[in-house]
Design a protein around this motif. Structure first.
Motif, PDB file in Angstrom:
ATOM      1  N   GLU A 645       4.208   9.387  -9.002  1.00  0.00           N
ATOM      2  CA  GLU A 645       3.486   9.839  -7.799  1.00  0.00           C
ATOM      3  C   GLU A 645       2.216   9.007  -7.606  1.00  0.00           C
ATOM      4  OE1 GLU A 645       1.694  14.025  -5.968  1.00  0.00           O
ATOM      5  OE2 GLU A 645       2.699  13.985  -7.934  1.00  0.00           O
ATOM      6  N   LYS A 646       1.516   8.742  -8.685  1.00  0.00           N
ATOM      7  CA  LYS A 646       0.290   7.941  -8.591  1.00  0.00           C
ATOM      8  C   LYS A 646       0.615   6.511  -8.145  1.00  0.00           C
ATOM      9  CE  LYS A 646      -3.068   5.848 -11.729  1.00  0.00           C
ATOM     10  NZ  LYS A 646      -2.356   4.579 -11.780  1.00  0.00           N
ATOM     11  N   ASN A 647       1.664   5.942  -8.709  1.00  0.00           N
ATOM     12  CA  ASN A 647       2.031   4.574  -8.339  1.00  0.00           C
ATOM     13  C   ASN A 647       2.447   4.489  -6.872  1.00  0.00           C
ATOM     14  OD1 ASN A 647       1.510   3.641 -10.900  1.00  0.00           O
ATOM     15  ND2 ASN A 647       3.615   3.971 -11.603  1.00  0.00           N
ATOM     16  N   ASN A 648       3.158   5.534  -6.383  1.00  0.00           N
ATOM     17  CA  ASN A 648       3.579   5.543  -4.984  1.00  0.00           C
ATOM     18  C   ASN A 648       2.379   5.570  -4.054  1.00  0.00           C
ATOM     19  OD1 ASN A 648       6.273   5.406  -5.649  1.00  0.00           O
ATOM     20  ND2 ASN A 648       6.551   7.643  -5.634  1.00  0.00           N
ATOM     21  N   GLY A 653      -1.230   1.707  -0.031  1.00  0.00           N
ATOM     22  CA  GLY A 653      -2.371   0.914   0.420  1.00  0.00           C
ATOM     23  C   GLY A 653      -3.514   1.768   0.906  1.00  0.00           C
ATOM     24  N   SER A 654      -3.218   2.836   1.731  1.00  0.00           N
ATOM     25  CA  SER A 654      -4.269   3.738   2.230  1.00  0.00           C
ATOM     26  C   SER A 654      -4.060   5.095   1.582  1.00  0.00           C
ATOM     27  CB  SER A 654      -4.214   3.844   3.751  1.00  0.00           C
ATOM     28  OG  SER A 654      -2.966   4.336   4.163  1.00  0.00           O
ATOM     29  N   TYR A 655      -4.960   5.425   0.681  1.00  0.00           N
ATOM     30  CA  TYR A 655      -4.808   6.691  -0.033  1.00  0.00           C
ATOM     31  C   TYR A 655      -6.191   7.269  -0.259  1.00  0.00           C
ATOM     32  CZ  TYR A 655      -5.735   3.312  -3.726  1.00  0.00           C
ATOM     33  OH  TYR A 655      -6.265   2.305  -4.463  1.00  0.00           O
ATOM     34  N   ASP A 656      -6.152   8.544  -0.559  1.00  0.00           N
ATOM     35  CA  ASP A 656      -7.387   9.297  -0.765  1.00  0.00           C
ATOM     36  C   ASP A 656      -7.874   9.022  -2.186  1.00  0.00           C
ATOM     37  OD1 ASP A 656      -9.489  10.977  -0.823  1.00  0.00           O
ATOM     38  OD2 ASP A 656      -8.347  12.816  -0.438  1.00  0.00           O
TER      39      ASP A 656
END
Length: 1012
Positions: A645-648, A653-656
């Motif tokens: 989940e973290k790798n996805n 590219g745009s994540y919290d």
């Protein structure tokens, strides 16, 4: 001069020149000597003769003229080689010493045979001064003066001789120089010789010039007195030869030889002159000579008779002197005996005056002694303590318990059932074996209860104290006992001997009491008789009668009892007593051993009863372990899901960022939870391992999914719950480019994962070596001086096994010395810890083989530990690796480089080299041809040099062991704690299961040490 030769310029002839040591003077122009180069041979001959001649055979019959013998020189009583010159008598011969040139008359007893290797020509040569001859009219006195003068120039001196020619008699004709003096010229100046008229004198006449001087030169008119003068000269020379025969070699004149030659020459001359004189002259001369010979013979016979009489008189005098001395000694002895008799007579007279006083004084003294003796020897005079000891060990002896025999048999049956279960590999058969084991275990439980009950009824502790006190008292009285194979009749023999001695002693004691009682009654009657006021009527005969008999009997009985009481026992008595003592001690020790066995079995039975009681109606379960494994599996799945989940999120590219940080924290928490569960799993393994080892060996077979057997074989290191993917690995390529090496973090502590490529065979050996290393570490743990191995984990995707160890970044010796070298005090502490680590391994029969600066850690600069090694390689393979160097100093021991197996001494060699490298980092240490470091040019303390030299020597058998190194006085100024020395001697290699030491708290402590 060139090579001992020089050229005669006038004649163009090459002459021989040599240096000679003068040894004997024959006449004013003839001498003997040895070449300088033969002096050493002369000494060797002297030494050989000293060893051979005292044991050689005497000469049998007449000596052979051409043979060389050993002669005892009369002057110094030493042996020299000699040759027959002339037979004087059957028992006396004139011998020439061939190595010196002088002659002497020797008795037959002073000549011995020499072996073949001593039969070679003499070392002395005969020389005659060139161009000189003895004057024909020279008398005896100038002749002797000439000899002495020549001796002062030649004898015992090194002279240079120049060979001119050789005379017919074999003498070398030479020019001689002594101390820069021309010897011939000096003799010529003194008038002891004259020049030869022609040069052919030596060549044609030879020895004639040396033999004629006593006769030639006389005219015909003076020939009438020639016979008498020649005989006078002959007698003078004979007497002179007798005197010179005993002179030291090298100084004695060979006059006899010259005299014979002169006489021969004289006889020839006389014959030539006889043709010119009348027969009357010849007859008168002959008559004079015969008369002189007859007179000489008479004188010799008379001298012989006088000598015989003198010898007889001397013998008689010696006999008379001996008889006088003997008579004087006899007289002295008789005087001493007379004096003794007189003293004895005076003593007897004095004794008769005080006869009663003397008798009573002697008796009272003996009675006083006897009273003290009876008090002192009231007990234990005839083995009373041994008699009591025999009663103690025979009457109160504890025998083998009936229940103990039953317990031993049942226990052996139980152990056999357990071993059968442990060896069983079939699930179908194991249940039958379990039922049989359980049945035997129940029987063992009952037997243990019966044995415990029986033992508790016995006074074992009291009996132990009694036997200990008895053994101590007997040991103090009789000394240490000796092991003897005594028969069962020893005690019977002892009691028979004791009863006999007591009977004899009591009889003597009774007689003494009776004698003294009779004497007391006599004194009572005497007191009444001498009391004039007493009414008792006693005659003098009644009082005095038999008083001497009474006194003598009392004295005799008292002395007899004193003798028996104070006399030491003879060998036969002591043998009986010591045999009884040894038998008693053997019985005591035998019973003590039995009591010790009973006590040990009692304690074991009580422990067995307590421990096995919980398993009589209960069977162990592995459900808790399997539950933990399922929990670990679940947590691992959650961790993988969170990682995906973290790798996805990161791939989008745009994540919290807040969400990502929360996921990282959750992943970190999951890793810690997994590690906690693995620690719980290990604790559960410990419990099951103890149960399998002690009670239920069938559990690994019944529950293969629990992997109990793998845990036990790897000493708790190998686990399938840990995987490389569970960590957050950080590659450490700067530390190793040959194998996978990653760094990670668990519960805020850094660990290192070292990967090794393995196949099936290599993996088994790797696990076995790692288990041995871990067992050695587990004895002392943090005090072992070793880097702990935390886990072994296998990679599922590739044939790689990882070794998990604490990570100490920047603390290896190589890095520390390169950045901030250790101080002297820090160095002592660090190397002390390294030595303890080597001792821990060597006590477990492990050779490290990889001791180098990158594998020794100075933790916090105050504690040294030895790093682990490549478990896939043997010690020999590890020892020849290229990294076994400290800068340019090779750490591989010479024996390993020569193809021999690595031994603990090989580690000591590497340790000594490291010590040199640390103390002399800037020195370019050289290596000797044998592979050992060259310390000759180092400025090092003598004690330190001695210590290091014993660690880096070539022969591994001569090197110090690590335990000896730690015991050295002043070793690195630090002593190893005694507790470490004692505990490292304990080995756990024979244990089937070793308790897992990796509890959560322990691992945390280990990881704390690796923090940076």
């Amino acid at each position: 001069m060139d090579n001992g030769k020089e050229l005669n310029t006038s004649e163009g002839i090459e002459l021989k020149v040599e240096d000679v040591m003068g040894s004997h003077i024959e006449d004013p122009i003839t001498f003997w000597g040895q070449a300088i180069e033969l002096i050493e041979d002369l000494l060797k001959i002297s030494t050989a003769l000293t060893e051979i001649c005292p044991f050689a055979a005497k000469v049998f019959g007449d000596p052979a003229p051409e043979k060389i013998y050993g002669g005892l020189y009369s002057e110094d009583q030493c042996w020299y080689r000699c040759k027959l010159k002339k037979m004087m008598t059957n028992e006396k011969w004139l011998m020439t010493y061939v190595d010196y040139g002088n002659s002497e008359a020797l008795n037959k007893s002073c000549i011995v045979e020499l072996p073949e290797d001593m039969q070679y020509p003499g070392l002395a040569s005969r020389f005659r001064l060139w161009g000189l001859q003895i004057p024909h009219n020279q008398d005896v006195t100038p002749f002797e003066q000439g000899r002495r003068f020549l001796a002062s120039l030649v004898n015992d001196k090194i002279i240079q001789v120049n060979h001119r020619d050789t005379a017919q008699d074999g003498a070398f004709l030479v020019d001689a120089q002594s101390d820069a003096l021309d010897v011939g010229q000096e003799v010529l100046k003194k008038g002891f010789a004259e020049k030869c008229k022609t040069a052919s004198v030596h060549n044609n006449e030879g020895i004639k010039s040396n033999l004629v001087p006593l006769i030639s030169g006389r005219n015909a008119e003076g020939f009438q007195g020639l016979g008498i003068g020649s005989q006078k000269m002959k007698n003078t020379l004979d007497s002179r030869n007798d005197q010179l025969g005993s002179e030291p070699k090298g100084r004695v004149d060979n006059v006899e030889y010259c005299r014979d030659l002169r006489m021969n020459r004289g006889i020839t001359l006389v014959r030539s002159l006889e043709r010119k004189i009348s027969g009357q002259c010849r007859t008168g001369q002959k008559l004079n000579m015969v008369k002189m010979q007859h007179d000489q013979k008479l004188l010799e016979d008379q001298n012989e008779k006088l000598r015989a009489k003198n010898s007889k008189y001397l013998q008689n005098c010696n006999v008379l002197e001996g008889q006088i001395k003997h008579q004087q000694q006899e007289l002295k002895k008789m005087e001493e005996k007379l004096k003794q008799h007189q003293e004895t007579e005076l003593k007897l007279v004095d004794k008769l005056k005080h006869a009663v006083e003397t008798k009573l004084k002697s008796l009272t003294n003996n009675v006083e002694k006897l009273r003290l003796v009876r008090c002192e020897f009231k007990e234990n005079h005839f083995g009373d303590d041994l008699s009591e000891a025999v009663k103690v060990i025979t009457e109160g002896c504890l025998c083998m318990l009936r229940s103990m025999k039953n317990l031993e048999d049942t226990w052996n049956e139980y152990n056999s059932a357990q071993e059968t279960l442990q060896a069983c590999n079939s699930v179908d058969d194991v249940h039958i074996l379990i039922d049989k084991r359980n049945e035997v275990r129940s029987s063992l439980y009952a037997a243990a209860e019966e044995f415990i009950s029986e033992v508790e009824k016995l006074p074992i502790k009291d009996r132990v104290h009694v036997l200990k006190a008895l053994a101590s008292s007997l040991d103090a009285a009789y000394g240490p006992y000796e092991v003897e194979h005594n028969s069962s009749e020893v005690f019977e023999q002892f009691f028979e001997w004791r009863d006999s001695k007591l009977q004899e002693f009591n009889n003597i004691k009774h007689r003494t009491d009776s004698s003294l009682q009779l004497l007391s009654e006599w004194f009572s009657n005497a007191m009444k008789f001498f009391d004039l006021n007493s009414s008792v009527s006693l005659t003098s005969m009644e009082v005095i009668n038999d008083v001497d008999v009474i006194l003598d009997q009392a004295e005799q009985d008292v002395c007899k009892e004193l003798e028996i009481s104070t006399t030491q026992k003879d060998d036969a008595d002591m043998k009986i007593i010591h045999s009884a003592f040894n038998k008693v001690m053997q019985e005591i020790i035998k019973e003590q051993d039995l009591l010790l066995v009973i006590q040990n079995k009692y304690e074991a039975s009580v422990q067995f009863k307590e421990q096995v009681g919980q398993w009589l109606n209960l069977y162990p379960s592995v459900e808790d372990l399997l539950s933990i494994k399922r929990s670990v599996k679940n947590l691992k799945a959650q961790l993988r899901w969170k990682l995906v989940e973290k790798n996805n999120l990161e791939d989008l590219g745009s994540y919290d960022q807040v969400r990502i940080q929360e996921m990282k924290e959750e992943i970190h928490r999951l890793r810690d939870d997994i590690y906690e569960e693995i620690c719980r799993e290990q604790r559960e393994y410990e419990k099951l391992g103890d149960v399998v080892h002690n009670w239920f060996p069938e559990l690994p077979l019944l529950y293969p999914e629990a992997a109990i057997k793998t845990y036990m074989q790897s000493a708790g290191l190998l686990t399938d719950s840990l995987e490389r993917d569970l960590f957050d690995p950080e590659p450490m390529k700067e530390l190793s480019s040959k194998r996978p090496l990653v760094c990670s973090e668990i519960k805020s502590q850094k660990i290192l994962l070292k990967g090794y490529s393995v196949d099936t065979a290599t993996e088994a050996k790797m696990i076995d070596r790692a288990a041995q290393y871990h067992k050695a570490w587990s004895v002392l743990k943090e005090e072992s001086g070793l880097l702990p191995v935390l886990y072994l984990l296998a990679c599922k995707s590739e044939p790689v096994t990882y070794v998990m160890v604490p990570f100490y970044p920047g603390w290896c010796l190589k890095t520390v010395q390169a950045t901030k070298p250790l101080t002297s005090e820090e160095l002592c502490k660090v190397m002390q810890g390294v030595a303890v680590g080597l001792q821990t391994l060597h006590n477990s029969s492990i050779v490290h083989g990889a001791l180098h600066p990158h594998n020794v850690f100075a933790v916090n600069r105050e504690r040294g530990i030895v790093g682990d090694f490549d478990f896939t390689k043997s010690a020999d393979q590890r020892n020849i690796a290229t990294w076994m160097v400290a800068d340019k100093l090779e750490l591989v021991a010479p024996e390993v480089r020569n193809g021999q197996a690595a031994v603990p001494a090989s580690d000591v060699f590497a340790y000594g080299c490291l010590l040199l490298w640390l103390n002399f980092p800037k020195n370019n240490l050289k290596t000797n041809s044998d592979g050992t470091p060259d310390v000759s040019e180092l400025s090092i303390d003598p004690k330190m040099l001695s210590l290091v030299s014993r660690m880096i020597c070539y022969n591994p058998d001569d090197r110090l062991r690590v335990d000896q190194l730690l015991e050295e006085d002043g070793f690195l100024k630090i002593k190893t704690p005694d507790s470490i020395q004692e505990e490292t001697k304990t080995s756990a290699s024979d244990e089937i299961v070793v308790n897992n030491v990796f509890a959560n708290e322990t691992k945390s402590e280990l990881l704390d040490e690796g923090s940076t």
